[in-house]
Enzyme design. Structure first.
Site, mmCIF file in Angstrom:
data_model
loop_
_atom_site.group_PDB
_atom_site.id
_atom_site.type_symbol
_atom_site.label_atom_id
_atom_site.label_comp_id
_atom_site.label_asym_id
_atom_site.label_seq_id
_atom_site.Cartn_x
_atom_site.Cartn_y
_atom_site.Cartn_z
ATOM 1 N N HIS A 85 1.417 7.988 -5.936
ATOM 2 C CA HIS A 85 1.919 9.315 -5.908
ATOM 3 C C HIS A 85 3.408 9.031 -6.318
ATOM 4 O O HIS A 85 4.131 9.970 -5.834
ATOM 5 C CB HIS A 85 1.753 9.766 -4.683
ATOM 6 C CG HIS A 85 0.287 9.936 -4.182
ATOM 7 N ND1 HIS A 85 -0.337 8.753 -3.348
ATOM 8 C CD2 HIS A 85 -0.542 10.602 -4.642
ATOM 9 C CE1 HIS A 85 -1.407 8.966 -3.060
ATOM 10 N NE2 HIS A 85 -1.797 10.252 -3.833
HETATM 11 FE FE1 FES Z 1 1.141 7.824 -2.140
HETATM 12 FE FE2 FES Z 1 2.017 5.340 -2.252
HETATM 13 S S1 FES Z 1 3.022 7.178 -2.686
HETATM 14 S S2 FES Z 1 0.092 5.804 -1.505
#
Ligand code: FES
Length: 181
Positions: free
Chosen positions: A146
């Site tokens: 993410h």
């Molecule tokens: Fe979501 Fe690393 S930013 S698991």
């Protein structure tokens, strides 16, 4: 148990990742099997302590290189930081950090950063430890799940990670031996 890393190098970025995930699993299993007769001879308290602590030989890890070991089933990233990396980590204003922590409170020796290599957001293993992997915008590691970015001190700098990379309990038995746990 002693971890004995092997080496890979890159001409334009002299870091190395010593153990891949499969190798960690095999190494941990092998070390566990070898250690079992000894551990089984211990009492319950000593047995737990033996399994909870690992020794890591740091002598083959040159400045600018990194290794990964497994501790309690989790990857631990160990980076032998350069002077430039230490300076960069210490030059950051704390007010610019989502989770303010001075670099010198996260290391026992400035040149050795020891952090858990799992993203605090949802648990992805981070990139930036192996040669050629993205290290994110802040010189540390990047989570491609993410988009969290971590700096040379393992502190979150951008993205949804709610915290910095945890620093596991560790100390130095001598200049060449790290004890984790
Ligand atoms: Fe979501 Fe690393 S930013 S698991």
């Amino acid at each position: 148990m002693t971890t004995d890393p092997t080496k890979t190098t890159s001409a334009n970025r002299p870091r190395r990742d010593v153990l891949g995930l499969a190798a960690w699993t095999m190494g941990a299993a092998g070390a566990g099997l070898a250690a079992w007769p000894f551990i089984a001879s211990l009492g319950p308290g000593a047995e737990a302590r033996a399994l909870a602590t690992i020794d890591v030989d740091l002598t083959p890890v040159a400045e600018g290189q990194a290794i990964t070991v497994v501790w309690r089933g989790k990857p631990v990233f160990i980076r032998h930081r350069t002077e430039a990396e230490i300076s960069a980590a210490r030059a950051v204003a704390l007010e610019d950090l989502p989770s303010p922590e001075p670099d010198d409170t996260r290391v026992r020796r400035a040149q050795w950063l020891v952090v858990l290599g799992v993203c605090p957001h949802l648990g992805c293993v981070l990139q930036g430890q192996r040669d050629g992997e993205p290290r994110g915008d802040y010189g540390g590691w990047f989570c491609s799940c993410h988009g969290s970015h971590f700096d040379e001190s393992g502190r979150v700098r951008a993205g949804p990670s709610p915290s910095n990379l945890p620093v596991p309990p560790h100390d130095f038995r001598d200049d060449g031996t790290l004890v984790i746990g």
